[in-house]
Write a protein that holds these residues in place. Structure first.
Motif, mmCIF file in Angstrom:
data_model
loop_
_atom_site.group_PDB
_atom_site.id
_atom_site.type_symbol
_atom_site.label_atom_id
_atom_site.label_comp_id
_atom_site.label_asym_id
_atom_site.label_seq_id
_atom_site.Cartn_x
_atom_site.Cartn_y
_atom_site.Cartn_z
ATOM 1 N N ALA A 1 43.360 40.120 44.567
ATOM 2 C CA ALA A 1 43.690 40.482 43.186
ATOM 3 C C ALA A 1 43.305 41.928 42.893
ATOM 4 O O ALA A 1 44.014 42.631 42.160
ATOM 5 C CB ALA A 1 42.974 39.541 42.219
ATOM 6 N N TRP B 1 46.849 36.439 50.204
ATOM 7 C CA TRP B 1 47.876 35.982 49.267
ATOM 8 C C TRP B 1 48.582 34.815 49.942
ATOM 9 O O TRP B 1 48.939 34.906 51.114
ATOM 10 C CB TRP B 1 48.907 37.080 48.992
ATOM 11 C CG TRP B 1 48.380 38.351 48.404
ATOM 12 C CD1 TRP B 1 48.511 38.777 47.110
ATOM 13 C CD2 TRP B 1 47.674 39.402 49.081
ATOM 14 N NE1 TRP B 1 47.930 40.009 46.941
ATOM 15 C CE2 TRP B 1 47.407 40.430 48.131
ATOM 16 C CE3 TRP B 1 47.224 39.590 50.401
ATOM 17 C CZ2 TRP B 1 46.728 41.596 48.453
ATOM 18 C CZ3 TRP B 1 46.536 40.742 50.731
ATOM 19 C CH2 TRP B 1 46.291 41.740 49.750
ATOM 20 N N THR C 1 46.115 44.115 44.054
ATOM 21 C CA THR C 1 47.447 43.811 43.546
ATOM 22 C C THR C 1 47.717 44.572 42.252
ATOM 23 O O THR C 1 46.969 44.439 41.286
ATOM 24 C CB THR C 1 47.593 42.301 43.319
ATOM 25 O OG1 THR C 1 47.345 41.608 44.562
ATOM 26 C CG2 THR C 1 48.982 41.951 42.817
ATOM 27 N N LEU D 1 45.970 34.054 44.969
ATOM 28 C CA LEU D 1 45.296 35.253 45.468
ATOM 29 C C LEU D 1 43.793 35.022 45.472
ATOM 30 O O LEU D 1 43.248 34.371 44.577
ATOM 31 C CB LEU D 1 45.580 36.471 44.574
ATOM 32 C CG LEU D 1 46.985 37.016 44.397
ATOM 33 C CD1 LEU D 1 47.787 36.152 43.441
ATOM 34 C CD2 LEU D 1 46.929 38.447 43.885
#
Length: 318
Positions: A311, A296, A314, A306
């Motif tokens: 991702a 990130w 997240t 990202l």
């Protein structure tokens, strides 16, 4: 470590302890297992972090690293304890694997730029630094030379987290999960008893106090390299920071404010967060994606980016 750490127990099956180490707040969370094991885990983790600080901190007059830095230029090799030997060996390897973007020989550079933190380096000035790996020479198992003073930086904290988590896990083998946080750099093992993963916020370097994203982590570490904390005005009036680019021996200026990396090991998470920061915004995404890294990063316009691996971890982002 703080002499009187705080503790709480039984919140959602998690025992939590906090104190201080390496200039940061240190927090241990132990999920499941017995309260007695959790207490021992905190003591063992605290001891490991304290031992890492005593060996690797450049902010202590009595640390093994400070003594080694003072011996730069000596004809005789220095006897070095195992923690400092491991840190130097790892830094040397990281320098090779990152193409020289990770280099611990930044102490003189930061002092020349006006940083006034830690123990002042008082040995004679070394010749101009080169981007090579000849700065570390060994004379047997426990003796070595370095040709420039070393800043352990985030690597020392990463190693401390590695050793402290191992000690905590040995002390609490029945715990379902452990989380150790040193000033926002985090390492985990297992998971909370009643949840699928630990949830960790990615800090906003602007200091808003709100996370830019929340990450689900199921074992492994997160580390951040950022200009938010160690920055100052250089003698020429420019803004300087501690993330030095060894290709120029100047503060990295690649359009980034912060980089966070997930890795199985906290020390390597520290290494790659710094190496990617030094590489700059243009190369960060392609390299991290090619390596399959979860990364990130926040660019100077405060935009968050990202990799696909990041991702997938997240669960929320601003």
């Amino acid at each position: 470590m703080a002499a009187s750490p705080s503790a709480s127990a039984g919140v959602h099956g998690i025992s939590s302890f906090s104190g201080r180490s390496m200039g940061s707040r240190l927090v241990l969370q132990v999920a499941g297992g017995s309260a007695a094991d959790a207490e021992v885990a905190w003591v063992r983790a605290s001891m490991e972090m304290a031992a890492a600080e005593a060996a690797l901190s450049r902010f202590r007059e009595d640390s093994a690293l400070t003594r080694l830095n003072a011996a730069v230029g000596s004809a005789a090799p220095s006897v070095v304890d195992r923690r400092l030997r491991r840190m130097l060996a790892l830094a040397h390897r990281a320098q090779r694997l990152t193409g020289g973007r990770f280099d611990p020989r930044t102490l003189e550079v930061m002092e020349a730029l006006g940083e006034r933190a830690g123990v002042r380096y008082t040995a004679p000035a070394a010749p101009p630094l080169r981007c090579d790996t000849t700065w570390l020479r060994r004379a047997g198992r426990e003796q070595l030379w370095i040709d420039a003073p070393i800043d352990s930086g985030g690597l020392g904290k990463g190693l401390g987290l590695r050793w402290a988590l191992d000690a905590a896990r040995r002390a609490a083998p029945r715990a379902s999960g452990l989380l150790l946080d040193a000033g926002g750099d985090v390492v985990t093992d297992g998971r909370p008893r009643d949840a699928d993963a630990w949830q960790i916020g990615i800090e906003d370097p602007s200091g808003s106090g709100e996370p830019l994203a929340v990450v689900a982590i199921r074992g492994g570490a997160l580390a951040t390299s950022s200009t938010a904390v160690r920055s100052w005005r250089a003698p020429d009036g420019s803004l300087a920071h501690h993330l030095i680019d060894p290709r120029t021996w100047r503060p990295a200026d690649g359009g980034l404010r912060a980089v966070t990396v997930a890795h199985a090991d906290p020390a390597w998470a520290e290494i790659w967060s710094k190496a990617l920061f030094v590489g700059g915004a243009r190369s960060l995404g392609p390299e991290a994606r090619a390596r399959g890294m979860a990364a990130w990063w926040i660019e100077e316009d405060e935009s968050l980016h990202l990799t696909p691996a990041a991702a997938a971890m997240t669960i929320w982002q601003r």
